[in-house]
Design an enzyme around this catalytic site. Structure first.
Site, PDB file in Angstrom:
ATOM      1  CG  ASN A  57      -0.209  -0.101   2.509  1.00 25.82           C
ATOM      2  OD1 ASN A  57       0.557   0.784   2.853  1.00 25.82           O
ATOM      3  ND2 ASN A  57      -0.410  -1.186   3.244  1.00 25.82           N
ATOM      4  CE  LYS A 115       8.165 -12.056 -14.358  1.00 22.47           C
ATOM      5  NZ  LYS A 115       8.981 -11.407 -15.351  1.00 22.47           N
ATOM      6  CE  LYS A 142     -10.575   0.200  11.901  1.00 17.38           C
ATOM      7  NZ  LYS A 142      -9.963   0.937  10.822  1.00 17.38           N
TER       8      LYS A 142
HETATM    9  O1  C5P Z   1      -8.119  -2.383  11.267  1.00 17.71           O
HETATM   10  P1  C5P Z   1      -7.219  -1.284  10.849  1.00 17.71           P
HETATM   11  O2  C5P Z   1      -6.169  -1.719   9.907  1.00 17.71           O
HETATM   12  O3  C5P Z   1      -7.907  -0.039  10.376  1.00 17.71           O
HETATM   13  O4  C5P Z   1      -6.529  -0.853  12.238  1.00 17.71           O
HETATM   14  C1  C5P Z   1      -5.533   0.066  12.280  1.00 17.71           C
HETATM   15  C2  C5P Z   1      -4.638  -0.199  13.451  1.00 17.71           C
HETATM   16  O5  C5P Z   1      -4.385  -1.580  13.632  1.00 17.71           O
HETATM   17  C3  C5P Z   1      -3.288   0.425  13.223  1.00 17.71           C
HETATM   18  O6  C5P Z   1      -2.772   0.777  14.485  1.00 17.71           O
HETATM   19  C4  C5P Z   1      -2.521  -0.696  12.575  1.00 17.71           C
HETATM   20  O7  C5P Z   1      -1.121  -0.548  12.723  1.00 17.71           O
HETATM   21  C5  C5P Z   1      -3.045  -1.896  13.342  1.00 17.71           C
HETATM   22  N1  C5P Z   1      -3.059  -3.153  12.580  1.00 17.71           N
HETATM   23  C6  C5P Z   1      -2.211  -4.185  12.916  1.00 17.71           C
HETATM   24  N2  C5P Z   1      -2.265  -5.379  12.252  1.00 17.71           N
HETATM   25  C7  C5P Z   1      -3.136  -5.548  11.237  1.00 17.71           C
HETATM   26  C8  C5P Z   1      -4.002  -4.512  10.872  1.00 17.71           C
HETATM   27  C9  C5P Z   1      -3.925  -3.341  11.549  1.00 17.71           C
HETATM   28  O8  C5P Z   1      -1.399  -4.024  13.855  1.00 17.71           O
HETATM   29  N3  C5P Z   1      -3.159  -6.714  10.595  1.00 17.71           N
END
Ligand code: C5P
Length: 417
Positions: A223, A303, A351
């Site tokens: 991303n 690949k 969250k």
């Molecule tokens: O669920 P979302 O990705 O929006 O949540 C964001 C928070 O969760 C951020 O602090 C991100 O670093 C953490 N996160 C994580 N592991 C994941 C997804 C998100 O630590 N697989």
């Protein structure tokens, strides 16, 4: 003097109650000390128990009350040495003439006098007695000795006394004593923060950047996260006196001065290193990383060759790093980030609860002027405090300035916890 309650650190107070009619006020004092967030353990002399029962203090402090020096049960739990070590401050209120005399002469014939001798922490006494006894030469001599020994004396108030006399010797109101104790720790905390930084001595782990999930040896899913926020926070935490480990996904940023950096690629690697950091010690875990929610179910060994008009790749869910760490028994203070494009606050607050975080900082990445690749950011921070949600707005500023505001918010929330 007025002060911000949020900067009073969590501290342990041993409140010693000695024999005097003012002992009834000490029950309220326990309440007021707890209002400031202090953990309170009560020691009672035999004299005190003639005025008020240990049960009252046990109920109010939420801790067992200590009355005997040579009580086998108490020794097994918390004897005089443990109590002396546990205390961040020994507060004797009311302090009788007899107790002052014992302290001044180093007698050690009961629990309180031994705790007094065994503690390295500050000792405060709030003398309360008949005005004639207060004025007596021996009492004043003993007080003088104690002051020279470094004991802090909360001066008694003047007024009508329980015995009918009028004069100096009344114990100040519990609110006033608790306020002075809180003020003392507040000042001390400020001095430490000014000298060493708000996060002095804290071990901070920060995840930052994107993760990279391989499809085959040459392709991946990722991303747009640049890692700027996490790197700026790492620098701010270091500047605030913390020991910082930065677990970074693939980004092209220089490691901030003084920060230990561990590079990772995938979410699972980021999780492994994060879990390792718990073993080596972590007080605050800050998850700024934009972790890929899914990874390729089976990474191709070679690949993938072009063939046909469609290519289907099956994805499986990645572990949630911050939620996994928050679910550990010995969890650090947990800070998450939420980047949203709509219903920003609602989703972020959700969250905070779902991932069992202590704090979440959210921003609206649909705004062109802040967010991922921008050098600026504006945030709303939510805290979970005593089952209530609190909110703090951070004004739009550079990621460096926002990071400093976040460090302050974290340090405040940590002290309130
Ligand atoms: O669920 P979302 O990705 O929006 O949540 C964001 C928070 O969760 C951020 O602090 C991100 O670093 C953490 N996160 C994580 N592991 C994941 C997804 C998100 O630590 N697989």
């Amino acid at each position: 003097m007025s002060f911000d309650l949020s900067v009073i650190p969590h501290k342990n107070i041993v409140l010693a109650v000695t024999g005097g009619i003012a002992a009834y006020k000490s029950a309220i004092l326990v309440r007021r000390l707890k209002d400031y967030g202090f953990d309170v353990r009560v020691v009672m002399t035999h004299g005190a128990q003639a005025f008020i029962t240990p049960l009252t203090f046990q109920a109010l402090s939420g801790n067992p009350v200590h009355t005997e020096l040579l009580d086998p049960a108490a020794e097994a739990g918390m004897g005089h040495i443990e109590l002396a070590r546990w205390a961040d401050l020994l507060l004797v209120a009311p302090a009788s003439c007899d107790t002052l005399a014992k302290f001044a002469h180093g007698l050690a014939d009961d629990l309180l006098s031994t705790v007094f001798l065994a503690t390295k922490s500050p000792v405060w006494v709030a003398p309360a007695m008949n005005q004639q006894m207060w004025a007596a030469k021996a009492t004043q001599r003993n007080l003088q000795t104690l002051v020279e020994d470094g004991v802090h004396v909360i001066m008694p108030d003047a007024g009508e006394q329980a015995c009918g006399d009028v004069g100096l010797g009344r114990m100040p109101e519990p609110e006033e004593i608790a306020r002075q104790v809180a003020g003392y720790f507040h000042q001390a905390q400020r001095a430490i923060a000014e000298k060493f930084g708000l996060l002095a001595g804290k071990r901070v782990v920060i995840t930052a950047g994107p993760t990279r999930e391989a499809i085959d040896p040459v392709r991946y899913i990722s991303n747009h996260s640049t890692g700027k926020m996490g790197f700026a926070l790492a620098a701010a935490c270091y500047a605030a006196g913390a020991q910082v480990t930065l677990i970074a996904g693939p980004v092209s940023l220089d490691t901030p001065n003084g920060v230990k950096r561990v590079n990772v690629a995938s979410a699972r690697q980021m999780l492994d290193i994060s879990m390792d950091s718990l073993e080596t010690g972590c007080d605050i875990f800050i998850a700024t990383a934009a972790v890929a929610d899914y990874r390729v179910a089976e990474v191709a060994e070679h690949k993938i060759k072009k063939a046909g008009d469609e290519l289907n790749v099956s994805l499986v869910k990645n572990p949630d790093i911050v939620a996994t760490i928050a679910g550990q028994e010995k969890r650090p203070f947990m800070v998450g980030f939420a980047a949203e494009t709509q219903n920003v606050e609602e989703y972020a607050a959700g969250k905070l609860v779902a991932k069992k975080l202590d704090m979440i900082a959210c921003n609206d990445v649909s705004r062109a002027d802040i967010g991922f690749a921008s050098d600026e950011n504006a945030m709303t921070v939510f805290f979970a405090e005593n089952y209530h949600m609190k909110k703090r707005e951070l004004e739009k500023a550079s990621k460096q300035e926002i990071s400093q505001q976040l460090v302050e918010a974290i340090s405040d929330a940590l002290r309130r916890k």
